[in-house]
Design a protein around this motif. Structure first.
Motif: not given
Length: 217
Positions: A140-143, A56-59, A148-152
């Motif tokens: 995983v942040i960089l890739r 939620v926070l990343i989104e 898609k970062a929020s879910a990953v």
């Protein structure tokens, strides 16, 4: 970037880190009270709350500040972009937000607003686990594919809660906040420095691993 944009980005980092720590610590307290001594059940509940709040926070805050909520993330991204203007303000906001989030969680559960944790987390295995957790997080942040970062990131942290012996703090700001709550998610101040050192080392490894598989002309 205007002064107003900078203020909004710094405020987003403060709010996001505060809510993250409130969720991590608060869900730990609730889980421990309801689990009847079953640590696995308590950890599962703590994990789920953390996964949900991260997503939620990343989104919601990612479009404003990038949703770092983590000094290691801020430093790695600054080194990659060579843009250092907001590094110090971001880190100050993250650390202050972490303490505010801990205070909020404690207050909601009728605990002393800020109090030192007595939960010792120490040992070579735990330090290695923190390095692995943070390396994986940075990787995983960089890739992460665009959008898609929020879910990953949320999924990675959920997994790392269980495959690392440290339960994957992976964040110096999280260490700061957790020092101020003697609860399920707490960490004793005496254990903090080694955790942060392991996280910084792990962050560097994660950045190098991500760089090693990037496409190059």
């Amino acid at each position: 970037m205007t002064a107003g944009q900078a203020r909004r980005r710094i405020l987003a980092e403060f709010i996001g880190t505060a809510l993250l720590l409130a969720a991590v610590i608060g869900s730990g307290i609730m889980a421990e009270r309801l689990a009847g001594g079953n640590v696995a059940v308590a950890l599962l509940a703590n994990t789920l709350a953390t996964v949900f709040i991260l997503y939620v926070l990343i989104e919601t805050l990612g479009p404003v500040s990038g949703a770092h909520f983590n000094p290691v993330v801020t430093m790695v991204l600054a080194l990659r972009s060579r843009e250092y203007t907001l590094v110090v303000p971001f880190i100050i906001a993250q650390l202050a937000g972490a303490v505010a989030g801990a205070a909020l969680a404690n207050a909601m559960f009728d605990l002393e607003v800020l109090h030192a944790s007595a939960k010792v987390r120490s040992g070579a295995g735990i330090w290695l686990a923190e390095a692995v957790a943070t390396a994986g997080l940075i990787f995983v942040i960089l890739r992460s594919p665009a959008g898609k970062a929020s879910a990953v990131v949320a999924c990675y942290i959920g997994a790392a809660y269980w495959f690392t012996s440290s339960t994957s703090f992976a964040n110096p700001a999280a260490v700061m906040g957790r020092m101020f709550s003697d609860s399920f998610a707490g960490i004793a101040p005496a254990s903090a420095l080694a955790f942060v050192a392991a996280q910084v080392a792990g962050g560097a490894v994660g950045a190098l691993l991500a760089a090693s598989i990037e496409d190059r002309p």
